[in-house]
Structures are given as C-alpha cells and as structure tokens.
Design a protein around this motif. Structure first.
Motif, PDB file in Angstrom:
ATOM      1  N   UNK A  88       0.833  -1.160  -0.238  1.00  0.00           N
ATOM      2  CA  UNK A  88       0.107   0.277  -0.088  1.00  0.00           C
ATOM      3  C   UNK A  88       0.912   1.534  -0.176  1.00  0.00           C
ATOM      4  N   UNK A  89       1.839   0.951   0.809  1.00  0.00           N
ATOM      5  CA  UNK A  89       2.988   2.864   0.873  1.00  0.00           C
ATOM      6  C   UNK A  89       3.287   2.466  -0.802  1.00  0.00           C
ATOM      7  N   UNK A  90       3.375   1.678  -1.714  1.00  0.00           N
ATOM      8  CA  UNK A  90       4.477   2.021  -2.752  1.00  0.00           C
ATOM      9  C   UNK A  90       2.981   2.699  -4.465  1.00  0.00           C
ATOM     10  N   UNK A  91       1.341   1.644  -3.941  1.00  0.00           N
ATOM     11  CA  UNK A  91       0.867   2.181  -4.566  1.00  0.00           C
ATOM     12  C   UNK A  91       0.355   3.505  -4.299  1.00  0.00           C
ATOM     13  N   UNK A  92      -0.219   4.125  -3.109  1.00  0.00           N
ATOM     14  CA  UNK A  92       0.275   5.295  -2.502  1.00  0.00           C
ATOM     15  C   UNK A  92       1.180   6.527  -2.838  1.00  0.00           C
ATOM     16  N   UNK A  93       2.035   6.120  -3.076  1.00  0.00           N
ATOM     17  CA  UNK A  93       3.320   7.128  -3.397  1.00  0.00           C
ATOM     18  C   UNK A  93       4.003   7.104  -1.677  1.00  0.00           C
ATOM     19  N   UNK A  94       3.178   7.099  -1.115  1.00  0.00           N
ATOM     20  CA  UNK A  94       3.985   7.019   0.861  1.00  0.00           C
ATOM     21  C   UNK A  94       5.557   6.625   0.759  1.00  0.00           C
ATOM     22  N   UNK A  95       5.521   5.299  -0.069  1.00  0.00           N
ATOM     23  CA  UNK A  95       7.000   4.948  -0.176  1.00  0.00           C
ATOM     24  C   UNK A  95       8.040   5.395  -0.786  1.00  0.00           C
ATOM     25  N   UNK A  96       7.776   6.139  -1.899  1.00  0.00           N
ATOM     26  CA  UNK A  96       8.517   7.314  -2.202  1.00  0.00           C
ATOM     27  C   UNK A  96       9.006   7.888  -1.292  1.00  0.00           C
ATOM     28  N   UNK A  97       7.771   8.624  -0.765  1.00  0.00           N
ATOM     29  CA  UNK A  97       8.142  10.057  -0.096  1.00  0.00           C
ATOM     30  C   UNK A  97       9.064  10.079   1.317  1.00  0.00           C
ATOM     31  N   UNK A  98       8.680   8.503   1.750  1.00  0.00           N
ATOM     32  CA  UNK A  98       9.521   7.993   2.672  1.00  0.00           C
ATOM     33  C   UNK A  98      10.957   7.148   2.187  1.00  0.00           C
ATOM     34  N   UNK A  99      10.933   7.484   0.891  1.00  0.00           N
ATOM     35  CA  UNK A  99      12.555   6.957   0.241  1.00  0.00           C
ATOM     36  C   UNK A  99      13.233   8.225   0.421  1.00  0.00           C
ATOM     37  N   UNK A 100      13.059   9.535   0.107  1.00  0.00           N
ATOM     38  CA  UNK A 100      13.645  11.201  -0.175  1.00  0.00           C
ATOM     39  C   UNK A 100      13.814  11.289   1.565  1.00  0.00           C
ATOM     40  N   UNK A 101      13.499  10.805   3.035  1.00  0.00           N
ATOM     41  CA  UNK A 101      13.412  10.898   4.002  1.00  0.00           C
ATOM     42  C   UNK A 101      15.049   9.898   4.466  1.00  0.00           C
ATOM     43  N   UNK A 102      15.377  10.691   5.846  1.00  0.00           N
ATOM     44  CA  UNK A 102      16.774   9.905   6.512  1.00  0.00           C
ATOM     45  C   UNK A 102      16.200   8.943   6.992  1.00  0.00           C
ATOM     46  N   UNK A 103      15.108   8.475   7.327  1.00  0.00           N
ATOM     47  CA  UNK A 103      14.583   7.003   7.612  1.00  0.00           C
ATOM     48  C   UNK A 103      15.176   5.683   7.012  1.00  0.00           C
ATOM     49  N   UNK A 104      15.910   4.598   8.481  1.00  0.00           N
ATOM     50  CA  UNK A 104      16.529   4.204   7.407  1.00  0.00           C
ATOM     51  C   UNK A 104      15.412   2.892   7.151  1.00  0.00           C
ATOM     52  N   UNK A 105      16.227   1.852   6.154  1.00  0.00           N
ATOM     53  CA  UNK A 105      15.702   0.971   6.043  1.00  0.00           C
ATOM     54  C   UNK A 105      14.413  -0.036   7.232  1.00  0.00           C
ATOM     55  N   UNK A 106      15.925   0.050   8.407  1.00  0.00           N
ATOM     56  CA  UNK A 106      15.473  -1.266   9.816  1.00  0.00           C
ATOM     57  C   UNK A 106      14.630   0.084  10.277  1.00  0.00           C
ATOM     58  N   UNK A 107      14.505   0.888  10.026  1.00  0.00           N
ATOM     59  CA  UNK A 107      13.481   1.568  10.817  1.00  0.00           C
ATOM     60  C   UNK A 107      12.179   1.279  10.350  1.00  0.00           C
TER      61      UNK A 107
END
Length: 549
Positions: A88-107
């Motif tokens: 859902x994060x992928x289809x809603x584009x939330x994932x792409x927004x998160x990818x541009x943040x300092x958020x680590x994959x583990x987090x």
C-alpha cells in the motif's frame, strides 16, 4: 529515527489499518469465536474437550480457552489482515516520500512490524473483553479475576501474534511470496504451526497448548479419575453429550516457559528486521531488484492515464487481482473532470460484457495453471467414482482459489473504481462479474459433474450446482464488502480444510458422503445462502453509488 517519529509512523499506520473493512470482518469473526469458545452448559458443540470434561466458567478457564482459540484463528486470519502494508505504501506513493527521508530501512521495517503487532494485539484485546462478557453471561462463576483472565492472552496469544506480524513483513519483501501464492504458502505454514504448536516438544512453547492441557488434565483427573486414556482436544467438535465440569484455577508457567515466550518475541523482531538486508525501501538506487509489483502497476496506470488510454495491467502467474481490462468492457470518455455516463446498448450487451469479464478474470493466468487444471479434469474421467466425489471434486474447487479471490475487489485494488463508476448499468456489470466466477467454477468442476450424471447420482448433481453458485457468491460478497482479495482466501481455505476432514455441516459441494449420499446441508439451503450473498453484493454496490452520488 527518533522514538517520537517512530511512534508517529506506527500510530498513523495503525489508524489506517483499523479503518479498513477487512479489519472489521476479521474482528467480528474473532468475537464469534470467543462466543463459541464458551458454549452454553448443555451444548454438544465445544472448542475444548478435556477427556469429556470442561472447566467451570471462571476467569482462568474462560481466559485460557478463548486465548488459545483466538491464537488458532488469528494464526490464519490475522496474517491476511496485516499483510499488504508495504504494498500500500508503494501504490499510494507514501513509500517514495519515505525514501527521500533519512528514515533507515530497519526503522521502516520495525515500524511496520509494530503496527502489525498493534493490529493483532487489538484483536486479542477484544477477545479478552469477549471472554469477560461470556464469563458473566454464562453465570457459573461471576467473580472476576483480572490477572487470571488476562494472563493467557499475554503469555499464550501475544508472542504468537508477534511471530505472525513478522511473517507478514517477511512475505511482503520476498518477491515470490508477495502475491496470492504467498497467501496459500502461509495457509500451509499456519496448518503446521497450529498442529505442531500443540506438541509438548514445540520450540519456544509452541502455542502453549501443551502446558495448559497438562494442567487441565491433572485438575480433571483429580475430580473425575479415568482409566480409558481420554485426552485433550482443541477445536470445534461435536460431542455425544454435554461435558462434565471440574474446577481449574489456571496454570503456573515455569521460568523456562516464560523465557521461551520472550525468546519467541525476540525471534519475531529478528525476522521482521531480516529483510533490511535486501529490501530497497522504494528507492530505485538502493533496491536489489524491481520495486514491488504494486508500485510498478501503479506507475503504469498513471502513465496510461496521462496518455488517455485504457487501464491495463498484467497479472502474476499465481493469480493476483488485476482486472484492468475492465475498461474495454464498456468504452466511455475519459476527459478531465466528472466522467459522463453513457447510454447502454441492449442487443447482446450482457453476453459481450460476460465474455469480457471472463477474459478479465482469467487474464495473466500461467499456462502451468491450465496444465494442472487439465490434468485434474482428465483424472476426473479416470478415477473411481468414490475418489471423484470425495477427493477430486474438493481438489478442483481448490485450484482456482486465487482467481476467485479477484471477484468484487479487483476494480478497487487496481484503482479502476472511479472509472467503472461511469458504467450506465452497474447492476449488470456486477452480475456479469459474478457470472464469470460461476463459469470458472462450472468449467473446473465439469468432470465430476459428468461422472455423476452418468452414474445417475441426482443428489450429488444437486449439491454440485449448489457449489457452483456458492463459491462465486462467497467470493463476490467478501470482495465487495472487504474490498480486498485476501478475505476470501482467508475464509475459503479453512472452510475447504474442514470440509475435506469430513465435517458435513460445511460441505456445500457434496463431497462428504454417508452410505453414498451427500451428508451436508440441503442444496436448497446452499442456493438460498448464495442468493442472499448475491443480494448483499447488489445492496452494498447500490449504497456506495448513492453515497458517491
């Protein structure tokens, strides 16, 4: 990622989950299970049987039996509720927004794990409240011991919920397990967990059934000594007469058992974080492979919308819901703004619409799927009649489960709901979609039908027709209500499993036989239930159109 940001991500994801229809459906099923776990004193249908006895309905016993029954149910149903958050994060584009943040994959993965666990823990909490209500309602012992009531949910249920929450994360990040095939794989794993987890040698204490069973058996033996070796059973069963009673005040968990439960939670955390080794967190520069299928599908649909073309997408070989060719079933203008409704054409319209819906339903199905279906059909003409009705018929009506699950949900999951809202005869389209599932059911079950007709098995033929109506009606109603394909998979697979274990009460297809005759419900009852589910489809569809209108 600081704790405040992590908490905000978890809380937002949790709120989004609990608003979804699939959560409500599973929660209602869990509440129903809590009711069944504490049957009336004169009932012959029981969830727990301790050598012909049961505990008096005090806080300890009601909490233990409800928590164990809930753990069994949520091992199956809970997984299908919590999986899909990453997609859902992928289809809603939330994932792409998160990818541009300092958020680590583990987090990110740990936040998803915690939100999964919160969803499952909320269901467990509702089960605990249900247990309290049932204790008071049954009235055998109305003195409430909160610790004795809650302890089984904390020690027995929650560690298992943590493992399920982590498994959902793992399945979403492993490409072969992301789609419908992963749902079937989990069903098999859940069976292994549910059966093997009741053993005394299960790692980390398993489901905790052995410890509870040993304590209850000792209490029952002290009250009603037995020499027949009667044992312990957990699961919905029918007994010859109402169970006797004994007093059980709970079990004293050993230190080793408690450490095992803590270790199980830590293992779940490790499993949830394991995909950090390969998961790219929607960042193409860091991804080890292509983005999740849902992301690429959404991108393709956006590009087609920009070009003014009809939406179309490819299905995976194992039958994830697509349904994008529905735009070809009824052409209309896609100009910006509100979509105008076109005037329906009458001559042959339903036949063309049905053909289009069948094509949509079967779009992208692998040749290997058809090869197996062909082998099953050929076996229907070669096997003995008893094997055809008792084994092959359930087999051929399990094989298309991932395709059936598209019914009622594919237009939502593929972002076509608004586009199809311009179709001038919505009821006709819903009927054609349901009929496409009926066609698939009838074709896959054609060989058993032919054998029963040749053998003059009239009752079997009647049950077959009931099954042909029941399966697409169940799939369509659940898809329309829950707006996801996972609910049908989560409900149909357990029904099928119970059916093949000769529980006649759920035999909608005539597979369970007594003296050669179907032992299940009357085909008329199956047809009536199918009609009721189909009516729900039309009512819900009309209600949503009125709300949007």
């Amino acid at each position: 990622m600081n704790a405040r940001a992590l908490a905000g991500l978890v809380a937002g994801d949790f709120r989004d989950r609990v608003r979804r229809p699939v959560y409500a459906v599973t929660l209602l099923a869990a509440i129903g299970l809590g009711y069944l776990a504490v049957p009336s004193v004169d009932s012959t249908w029981v969830i727990m049987d301790v050598g012909g006895d049961r505990g008096i309905y005090n806080s300890a016993y009601v909490g233990a039996v409800t928590s164990l029954a809930g753990a069994l149910w949520l091992t199956f149903g809970g997984f299908y509720v919590v999986r899909g958050a990453i997609a859902r994060d992928g289809t809603s584009r939330v994932g792409q927004i998160l990818a541009a943040t300092p958020l680590r994959t583990s987090g990110y993965l740990f936040a998803k794990f915690l939100s999964n666990l919160l969803v499952l823990a909320s269901m467990t909490g509702v089960l605990a409240v249900t247990a309290l209500v049932m204790q008071l309602a049954r009235g055998e012992d109305r003195s409430v011991d909160v610790i004795a009531l809650v302890e089984p949910f904390v020690l027995l249920s929650l560690p298992v919920m943590a493992l399920i929450a982590a498994a959902a994360i793992l399945f979403e990040t492993v490409p072969p397990l992301r789609a419908g095939f992963g749902n079937v794989v989990w069903f098999v794993l859940a069976l292994v967990i549910s059966i093997g987890g009741q053993s005394g040698s299960a790692p980390f204490g398993g489901l905790g059934v052995h410890q509870v069973a040993r304590s209850m058996s000792a209490a029952s033996e002290s009250r009603h000594p037995r020499s027949d070796g009667s044992g312990f059973s957990l699961g919905l069963t029918q007994v010859a007469k109402p169970l006797g009673t004994f007093l059980w005040d709970g079990f004293d968990p050993s230190g080793g058992f408690v450490l095992g439960r803590v270790a199980l939670v830590l293992l779940a955390c490790a499993v949830a974080l394991l995909p950090a080794l390969w998961f790219g967190r929607f960042d193409p520069a860091r991804a080890a492979g292509p983005l999740p299928r849902a992301t690429t599908r959404a991108k393709a649909k956006a590009e087609r919308a920009a070009d003014g073309g009809s939406a179309a997408s490819a299905a995976d070989p194992f039958g994830t819901a697509t349904g994008s060719e529905q735009a070809q079933a009824a052409p209309w203008s896609t100009a910006p703004g509100e979509l105008p409704r076109t005037r329906p054409t009458r001559a042959g319209a339903f036949g063309r619409l049905l053909a289009g819906e069948v094509r949509i339903l079967l779009q992208g199905v692998s040749p290997w799927w058809w090869a197996v279906a062909g082998v099953l059909t050929a076996a229907g003409f070669a096997l003995p009649m008893g094997a055809v009705t008792g084994m092959l018929l359930p087999g051929v009506w399990l094989w298309p489960v991932l395709i059936w699950s598209r019914l009622g949900s594919q237009r939502v999951e593929n972002g076509l709901e608004v586009l199809l809202g311009a179709y001038p005869a919505a009821r006709r389209r819903l009927l054609a979609e349901w009929a496409s599932g009926l066609v698939l059911t009838a074709v896959t079950g054609a060989a058993p039908l032919a054998r029963m007709l040749v053998a003059g098995d009239g009752p079997g033929v009647a049950c077959w027709f009931g099954g042909v109506l029941f399966i697409p009606s169940l799939a369509m109603s659940l898809g329309v209500l829950a707006r996801t394909h996972r609910v049908f998979q989560a409900i149909y697979l357990p029904i099928w499993y119970v059916l093949v274990n000769n529980v006649a009460a759920l035999d909608f297809m005539g597979a369970v036989r007594v003296h050669g005759e179907p032992a299940g419900p009357s085909p008329l009852l199956t047809v009536a239930l199918s009609a009721a589910m189909l009516a729900v489809v039309f009512l819900v569809g009309a209600a949503r159109r009125n709300v949007k209108g």
